[in-house]
Design an enzyme around this catalytic site. Structure first.
Site, PDB file in Angstrom:
ATOM      1  N   LEU A  17       0.839  -1.208   0.000  1.00 51.93           N
ATOM      2  CA  LEU A  17       0.000   0.000   0.000  1.00 51.93           C
ATOM      3  C   LEU A  17       0.866   1.247   0.000  1.00 51.93           C
ATOM      4  CD1 LEU A  17      -2.653  -1.144   2.619  1.00 51.93           C
ATOM      5  CD2 LEU A  17      -2.974  -0.910   0.151  1.00 51.93           C
ATOM      6  N   GLY A  18       2.057   1.110   0.619  1.00 53.32           N
ATOM      7  CA  GLY A  18       2.935   2.273   0.665  1.00 53.32           C
ATOM      8  C   GLY A  18       4.197   1.940   1.445  1.00 53.32           C
ATOM      9  N   LYS A  19       5.153   2.804   1.329  1.00 55.01           N
ATOM     10  CA  LYS A  19       6.474   2.597   1.934  1.00 55.01           C
ATOM     11  C   LYS A  19       6.578   3.454   3.198  1.00 55.01           C
ATOM     12  CE  LYS A  19       9.390   3.726  -1.339  1.00 55.01           C
ATOM     13  NZ  LYS A  19       9.937   4.917  -0.707  1.00 55.01           N
ATOM     14  N   GLY A  20       7.295   2.968   4.199  1.00 52.86           N
ATOM     15  CA  GLY A  20       7.482   3.785   5.394  1.00 52.86           C
ATOM     16  C   GLY A  20       8.971   3.979   5.633  1.00 52.86           C
ATOM     17  N   GLY A  23       9.738   0.591   7.037  1.00 53.87           N
ATOM     18  CA  GLY A  23       9.242  -0.635   6.389  1.00 53.87           C
ATOM     19  C   GLY A  23       8.082  -0.301   5.474  1.00 53.87           C
ATOM     20  N   ARG A  24       7.284  -1.279   5.133  1.00 50.08           N
ATOM     21  CA  ARG A  24       6.180  -1.075   4.189  1.00 50.08           C
ATOM     22  C   ARG A  24       4.847  -1.481   4.783  1.00 50.08           C
ATOM     23  NH1 ARG A  24       7.293  -1.832  -1.631  1.00 50.08           N
ATOM     24  NH2 ARG A  24       9.470  -1.308  -2.032  1.00 50.08           N
ATOM     25  N   LYS A  40       1.515  -3.752   8.547  1.00 51.16           N
ATOM     26  CA  LYS A  40       2.644  -2.824   8.512  1.00 51.16           C
ATOM     27  C   LYS A  40       3.880  -3.577   8.993  1.00 51.16           C
ATOM     28  CE  LYS A  40       2.284   1.622   9.713  1.00 51.16           C
ATOM     29  NZ  LYS A  40       2.336   2.895  10.456  1.00 51.16           N
ATOM     30  N   ASP A 134       0.892  14.395  16.315  1.00 50.29           N
ATOM     31  CA  ASP A 134       1.425  14.253  14.956  1.00 50.29           C
ATOM     32  C   ASP A 134       0.292  14.212  13.942  1.00 50.29           C
ATOM     33  OD1 ASP A 134       3.619  11.845  13.294  1.00 50.29           O
ATOM     34  OD2 ASP A 134       3.301  13.992  13.049  1.00 50.29           O
ATOM     35  N   LYS A 136      -1.553  15.141  10.915  1.00 50.37           N
ATOM     36  CA  LYS A 136      -1.351  15.867   9.648  1.00 50.37           C
ATOM     37  C   LYS A 136      -2.058  15.062   8.564  1.00 50.37           C
ATOM     38  CE  LYS A 136       3.246  13.825   9.867  1.00 50.37           C
ATOM     39  NZ  LYS A 136       4.635  14.107  10.194  1.00 50.37           N
ATOM     40  N   ASN A 139      -1.408  11.457   8.039  1.00 53.42           N
ATOM     41  CA  ASN A 139      -1.756  10.470   9.078  1.00 53.42           C
ATOM     42  C   ASN A 139      -3.250  10.289   9.190  1.00 53.42           C
ATOM     43  OD1 ASN A 139       0.883  10.147   9.625  1.00 53.42           O
ATOM     44  ND2 ASN A 139       0.920  11.380  11.478  1.00 53.42           N
ATOM     45  N   ASP A 152      -1.286   5.995  12.489  1.00 51.40           N
ATOM     46  CA  ASP A 152       0.111   6.303  12.774  1.00 51.40           C
ATOM     47  C   ASP A 152       0.339   7.063  14.056  1.00 51.40           C
ATOM     48  OD1 ASP A 152       0.935   6.780   9.312  1.00 51.40           O
ATOM     49  OD2 ASP A 152       1.080   5.061  10.638  1.00 51.40           O
ATOM     50  N   THR A 169       8.119  19.333   7.388  1.00 49.13           N
ATOM     51  CA  THR A 169       7.387  20.592   7.443  1.00 49.13           C
ATOM     52  C   THR A 169       7.120  21.045   8.872  1.00 49.13           C
ATOM     53  OG1 THR A 169       5.505  21.784   6.625  1.00 49.13           O
ATOM     54  CG2 THR A 169       5.081  19.570   7.449  1.00 49.13           C
TER      55      THR A 169
HETATM   56  C1  LIG Z   1      -1.566   4.411  -3.477  1.00 51.19           C
HETATM   57  O1  LIG Z   1      -2.971   4.343  -3.357  1.00 51.19           O
HETATM   58  C2  LIG Z   1      -3.459   3.860  -2.178  1.00 51.19           C
HETATM   59  C3  LIG Z   1      -4.834   3.932  -1.985  1.00 51.19           C
HETATM   60  C4  LIG Z   1      -5.379   3.480  -0.810  1.00 51.19           C
HETATM   61  C5  LIG Z   1      -4.583   2.939   0.179  1.00 51.19           C
HETATM   62  C6  LIG Z   1      -5.202   2.488   1.423  1.00 51.19           C
HETATM   63  N1  LIG Z   1      -4.508   2.401   2.538  1.00 51.19           N
HETATM   64  N2  LIG Z   1      -5.144   2.025   3.620  1.00 51.19           N
HETATM   65  C7  LIG Z   1      -4.604   1.758   4.850  1.00 51.19           C
HETATM   66  N3  LIG Z   1      -5.358   1.148   5.754  1.00 51.19           N
HETATM   67  N4  LIG Z   1      -4.641   0.951   6.894  1.00 51.19           N
HETATM   68  C8  LIG Z   1      -3.430   1.459   6.704  1.00 51.19           C
HETATM   69  C9  LIG Z   1      -2.360   1.410   7.762  1.00 51.19           C
HETATM   70  C10 LIG Z   1      -3.342   1.997   5.422  1.00 51.19           C
HETATM   71  C11 LIG Z   1      -2.165   2.655   4.878  1.00 51.19           C
HETATM   72  O2  LIG Z   1      -1.136   2.710   5.546  1.00 51.19           O
HETATM   73  N5  LIG Z   1      -2.277   3.208   3.672  1.00 51.19           N
HETATM   74  C12 LIG Z   1      -1.270   3.907   3.015  1.00 51.19           C
HETATM   75  C13 LIG Z   1       0.071   3.774   3.332  1.00 51.19           C
HETATM   76  C14 LIG Z   1       1.001   4.481   2.606  1.00 51.19           C
HETATM   77  C15 LIG Z   1       0.630   5.298   1.588  1.00 51.19           C
HETATM   78  C16 LIG Z   1      -0.731   5.417   1.266  1.00 51.19           C
HETATM   79  N6  LIG Z   1      -1.013   6.248   0.212  1.00 51.19           N
HETATM   80  C17 LIG Z   1      -2.253   6.685  -0.163  1.00 51.19           C
HETATM   81  C18 LIG Z   1      -2.281   7.565  -1.374  1.00 51.19           C
HETATM   82  O3  LIG Z   1      -3.243   6.412   0.465  1.00 51.19           O
HETATM   83  C19 LIG Z   1      -1.686   4.740   1.991  1.00 51.19           C
HETATM   84  C20 LIG Z   1      -3.207   2.848  -0.016  1.00 51.19           C
HETATM   85  C21 LIG Z   1      -2.639   3.307  -1.202  1.00 51.19           C
END
Ligand SMILES: COc1ccc(/C=N/Nc2[nH]nc(C)c2C(=O)Nc2cccc(NC(C)=O)c2)cc1
Length: 298
Positions: A17-20, A23-24, A40, A134, A136, A139, A152, A169
């Site tokens: 879903l995304g990078k941290g 981790g991811r 996560k 935190d 923003k 989050n 988060d 920021t």
């Molecule tokens: C890139 O497009 C996306 C669209 C929707 C998502 C949904 N994420 N949903 C989540 N549910 N519980 C957690 C924890 C997450 C989460 O961390 N999401 C996440 C993580 C990193 C980047 C993003 N990016 C976006 C655009 O939502 C979402 C994740 C990515």
């Protein structure tokens, strides 16, 4: 479910879903219940390198204990030799930040609904003596119905989409933070004012070329409302009241004794003044515009 001993073999892991920083985050399904979660993954080596073990444990204890519709659930966690896995609630809509960037700015109904949801979540957290510190757009996540979820507790996840340098920021820092004063509940209130402004105008109120300029603007509460936008007077009233309230708290009710740059003590002369969150819930703009279910169609 959080009592059970979980392991990776309990899950089908899906797309990232995304990078941290540590981790991811992956989409995952618990095999037996077919329940969809966000997994996560945090690398222990990264945590140890930054000496964040105790902070991570505290954040996990906090988030496991919080049960509120606007706070992302931490269902449980497990670890192997090199990784820690957090089993988090899956919010289908992803980051509110992405919706805000896509739309430019939100309608007053959407903004008021999100601010009301955030305020209710903060009332709940403050009642449990938890200060998020935190909050923003990065989050804040949205579930499949568009309900806001604070995520988060202390860990920012770098999204794959282009992201404004949130980690660097200063836009959301309250004056007491900028002046390195002890932060307190008022910080979360202050951030609500910043977010409300950003929801309606698409940019945070103290954005500036350099960090120093942002510092100065926050300290002076250099708050301006662009005349070009058709934002209602009630919305502006709420924003300036919440932001100035925090500063009043800072000037009038907080006495921060700072000796040798160390925080010696934080005396709040009138703790009843802190309850500005209730005042937000009763503000005419919120009462008039916020959707009571916390859901509003785009
Ligand atoms: C890139 O497009 C996306 C669209 C929707 C998502 C949904 N994420 N949903 C989540 N549910 N519980 C957690 C924890 C997450 C989460 O961390 N999401 C996440 C993580 C990193 C980047 C993003 N990016 C976006 C655009 O939502 C979402 C994740 C990515």
């Amino acid at each position: 479910t959080s009592k059970r001993q979980w392991s990776l073999s309990d899950f089908d892991v899906g797309k990232p879903l995304g990078k941290g920083r540590f981790g991811r985050v992956y989409l995952a399904r618990e095999i037996k219940s077919k329940y969809i979660v966000a997994l996560k993954v945090i690398f222990k080596e990264q945590i140890e390198k930054h000496g964040l073990q105790h902070q991570l444990r505290r954040e996990m204890e906090i988030q496991t204990a919080l049960r509120h519709p606007n706070v992302l659930r931490l269902h449980g966690w497990f670890h192997d030799n090199e990784r820690i896995f957090l089993i988090l609630e899956y919010a289908h809509g992803g980051e509110l930040y992405r919706q805000l960037r896509k739309l430019g700015h939100l309608t007053e109904t959407q903004a008021a609904t999100y601010i009301a949801s955030l305020t209710e979540a903060l009332l709940y957290c403050h009642d449990k003596h938890v200060i998020h510190r935190d909050i923003k757009p990065e989050n804040l996540l949205l579930d499949h119905e568009g309900r806001l979820k604070i995520a988060d507790f202390g860990w920012s996840v770098q999204s794959r989409s282009k992201r404004h340098t949130m980690c660097g920021t200063l836009d959301y820092l309250a004056p007491e933070m900028v002046e390195r004063k002890a932060h307190d509940y008022a910080v979360d209130n202050w951030t609500l004012g910043i977010l409300c402004y950003e929801f309606l105008y698409g940019v945070p109120p103290f954005e500036a070329e350099s960090q120093m300029d942002t510092f100065e603007r926050i300290k002076k509460i250099d708050l301006a409302f662009p005349s070009t936008s058709d934002v209602s007077a009630e919305a502006k009233d709420l924003i300036s009241r919440v932001i100035s309230f925090s500063v009043t708290l800072d000037d009038g009710f907080f006495t921060v004794l700072m000796l040798h740059g160390l925080f010696v003590q934080l005396l709040v002369k009138d703790s009843s003044k802190r309850l500005s969150l209730e005042k937000i819930m009763g503000h005419p703009w919120i009462v008039k515009n916020a959707n009571s279910m916390g859901i509003c169609s785009n």
